[in-house]
Design a protein around this motif. Structure first.
Motif, mmCIF file in Angstrom:
data_model
loop_
_atom_site.group_PDB
_atom_site.id
_atom_site.type_symbol
_atom_site.label_atom_id
_atom_site.label_comp_id
_atom_site.label_asym_id
_atom_site.label_seq_id
_atom_site.Cartn_x
_atom_site.Cartn_y
_atom_site.Cartn_z
ATOM 1 N N ARG A 262 -38.290 132.299 61.940
ATOM 2 C CA ARG A 262 -37.371 133.416 62.135
ATOM 3 C C ARG A 262 -37.995 134.741 61.706
ATOM 4 O O ARG A 262 -37.735 135.790 62.314
ATOM 5 N N ALA A 263 -38.822 134.723 60.659
ATOM 6 C CA ALA A 263 -39.467 135.958 60.193
ATOM 7 C C ALA A 263 -40.336 136.567 61.277
ATOM 8 O O ALA A 263 -40.475 137.795 61.365
ATOM 9 N N LEU A 264 -40.929 135.719 62.112
ATOM 10 C CA LEU A 264 -41.781 136.194 63.206
ATOM 11 C C LEU A 264 -40.982 136.527 64.459
ATOM 12 O O LEU A 264 -41.534 137.075 65.417
ATOM 13 N N GLY A 265 -39.702 136.160 64.468
ATOM 14 C CA GLY A 265 -38.877 136.408 65.648
ATOM 15 C C GLY A 265 -39.091 135.403 66.759
ATOM 16 O O GLY A 265 -38.823 135.703 67.930
ATOM 17 N N CYS A 266 -39.555 134.203 66.405
ATOM 18 C CA CYS A 266 -39.834 133.183 67.419
ATOM 19 C C CYS A 266 -38.542 132.651 68.028
ATOM 20 O O CYS A 266 -37.475 132.714 67.413
ATOM 21 N N GLU A 267 -38.660 132.097 69.229
ATOM 22 C CA GLU A 267 -37.509 131.480 69.870
ATOM 23 C C GLU A 267 -37.957 130.435 70.883
ATOM 24 O O GLU A 267 -39.131 130.357 71.245
ATOM 25 N N GLY A 268 -36.988 129.648 71.339
ATOM 26 C CA GLY A 268 -37.265 128.632 72.347
ATOM 27 C C GLY A 268 -37.793 127.353 71.745
ATOM 28 O O GLY A 268 -37.111 126.346 71.680
ATOM 29 N N TRP A 269 -39.029 127.428 71.300
ATOM 30 C CA TRP A 269 -39.643 126.296 70.632
ATOM 31 C C TRP A 269 -40.919 126.774 69.960
ATOM 32 O O TRP A 269 -41.431 127.860 70.234
ATOM 33 N N GLY A 270 -41.425 125.973 69.038
ATOM 34 C CA GLY A 270 -42.652 126.332 68.345
ATOM 35 C C GLY A 270 -42.983 125.300 67.286
ATOM 36 O O GLY A 270 -42.324 124.255 67.184
ATOM 37 N N ARG A 271 -43.997 125.600 66.510
ATOM 38 C CA ARG A 271 -44.441 124.662 65.478
ATOM 39 C C ARG A 271 -45.032 125.454 64.325
ATOM 40 O O ARG A 271 -45.780 126.410 64.541
ATOM 41 N N ILE A 272 -44.702 125.049 63.112
ATOM 42 C CA ILE A 272 -45.215 125.686 61.906
ATOM 43 C C ILE A 272 -46.041 124.665 61.137
ATOM 44 O O ILE A 272 -45.568 123.562 60.841
ATOM 45 N N ASP A 273 -47.285 125.025 60.812
ATOM 46 C CA ASP A 273 -48.199 124.117 60.116
ATOM 47 C C ASP A 273 -48.229 124.411 58.620
ATOM 48 O O ASP A 273 -48.174 125.580 58.202
ATOM 49 N N PHE A 274 -48.348 123.339 57.844
ATOM 50 C CA PHE A 274 -48.292 123.413 56.376
ATOM 51 C C PHE A 274 -49.471 122.681 55.741
ATOM 52 O O PHE A 274 -50.013 121.735 56.315
ATOM 53 N N MET A 275 -49.773 123.083 54.528
ATOM 54 C CA MET A 275 -50.527 122.249 53.590
ATOM 55 C C MET A 275 -49.651 122.066 52.357
ATOM 56 O O MET A 275 -48.991 123.019 51.906
ATOM 57 N N LEU A 276 -49.634 120.848 51.819
ATOM 58 C CA LEU A 276 -48.869 120.539 50.607
ATOM 59 C C LEU A 276 -49.864 120.306 49.484
ATOM 60 O O LEU A 276 -50.609 119.328 49.498
ATOM 61 N N ARG A 277 -49.901 121.233 48.530
ATOM 62 C CA ARG A 277 -50.911 121.176 47.468
ATOM 63 C C ARG A 277 -50.714 119.933 46.599
ATOM 64 O O ARG A 277 -49.603 119.651 46.127
ATOM 65 N N ALA A 278 -51.778 119.184 46.411
ATOM 66 C CA ALA A 278 -51.701 117.905 45.701
ATOM 67 C C ALA A 278 -51.332 118.088 44.234
ATOM 68 O O ALA A 278 -50.622 117.259 43.661
#
Length: 335
Positions: A262-278
């Motif tokens: 939402r911060a980027l103003g995306c719509e329709g569909w998309g994907r957000i990539d993460f890293m989870l710090r061990a």
């Protein structure tokens, strides 16, 4: 226009009037470094739509002009382009001018999400966690960047996807070569703090407050190397969807993904990539994808399958959300 009805826990699609979708263009190929993957995505989307009775046709913007696109008189288009000239807002702007409804994010959101540096700046302004970074331009003091970010770190071209041009730098002596590789794709280079931990992605469907996150997928690549070859051309990568996480962490990461989208103003569909710090289970946002892959190895279809949504239904539902984002401005100009 028919829209996908996305609830909190599952996704149910209203009956979509296929004939009302009209003549559909599936835009794929293009001139980016991700052309080969885009062709694979486009072929999959085309077959899916045609299997549902959609009057769908492939169109490659790298081989045919905008005049030819206009002449096709598509009622809407499914953007299956990845990278520059298809995912960066430039094509979206052309489609706005032509008045052709299209899938995915609009001009501004596409442009910002395609620029990894601009994306990080936007996320940081919104208080969202993303790894520390430095912008490297010609003549930059690389020793100072190494001191700022520490080792290991990641060097990447900020306008490419599919891990193209990326290097994990583990020794100071490798920094210059990493920057040189990245500058073959971009004049400005992104250096980013390396996060040791697990890799995840969150697919999202919808827009604004109605956007909903799909099940989280974990990516386990050989030696942690989720590169171009492993992404698309081998079966060595393991995927776990839904990811094995606590309910609390799952909810937290999905909410972060939605906030980032939402911060980027995306719509329709998309994907957000993460890293989870061990070390502390802290999730970090890595990048946003506004036109994700739709190949046999792709992650959005995988997340949809975890909810019982077939690839064909996913493609049809995304197509049904196609619209001209600046339609109010178009209407105002005609008054």
């Amino acid at each position: 226009m028919n829209q996908a009805n996305i609830s909190e826990s599952t996704i149910e699609f209203d009956d979509i009037d296929v004939k009302a979708l009209g003549k559909v263009g599936v835009l794929c190929g293009g001139g980016s470094a991700e052309r080969a993957i885009s062709i694979m995505s486009g072929a999959g989307v085309l077959a899916a739509l045609q299997s549902r009775g959609v009057d769908a046709h492939l169109f490659d913007p790298a081989e045919r002009s905008l005049a030819e696109l206009a002449a096709q008189q598509f009622d809407r288009v499914f953007i299956a382009l990845h990278g520059r000239f298809g995912e960066d807002g430039s094509l979206q702007g052309a489609l706005e001018q032509l008045g052709i409804p299209y899938t995915g994010s609009g001009v501004m959101a596409s442009a910002v999400a395609m620029d990894k540096i601009a994306t990080k700046m936007m996320w940081l302004q919104n208080g969202l966690p993303t790894p520390a970074y430095a912008q490297i331009e010609a003549g930059a003091d690389l020793a100072a960047v190494l001191v700022q970010l520490g080792l290991p770190l990641i060097v990447k071209p900020p306008h490419e996807g599919s891990t193209i041009g990326i290097t994990k730098v583990e020794q100071a002596s490798a920094m210059q070569a990493a920057v040189d590789l990245a500058t073959t794709f971009d004049d400005v280079v992104l250096a980013e703090q390396f996060i040791t931990g697990r890799e995840f992605t969150v697919a999202i469907l919808g827009a604004g407050r109605s956007a909903r996150a799909l099940p989280i997928c974990e990516i386990v690549a050989p030696q942690g190397n989720y590169d171009y070859q492993n992404k698309y051309f081998t079966d060595d990568v393991q995927y776990f969807c839904p990811a094995v996480l606590s309910a609390e962490l799952t909810a937290h990461m999905q909410q972060l993904a939605l906030a980032a989208y939402r911060a980027l103003g995306c719509e329709g569909w998309g994907r957000i990539d993460f890293m989870l710090r061990a070390s502390d289970q802290q999730p970090f946002l890595i990048e946003a994808n506004t036109s994700p892959g739709m190949t046999g190895h792709s992650l959005v279809p995988m997340a949809a399958r975890a909810l019982g949504i077939s690839y064909d239904d996913l493609c049809l539902s995304i197509l049904a959300t196609a619209r001209v984002k600046l339609q109010k401005l178009h209407q105002g100009a005609g008054r």
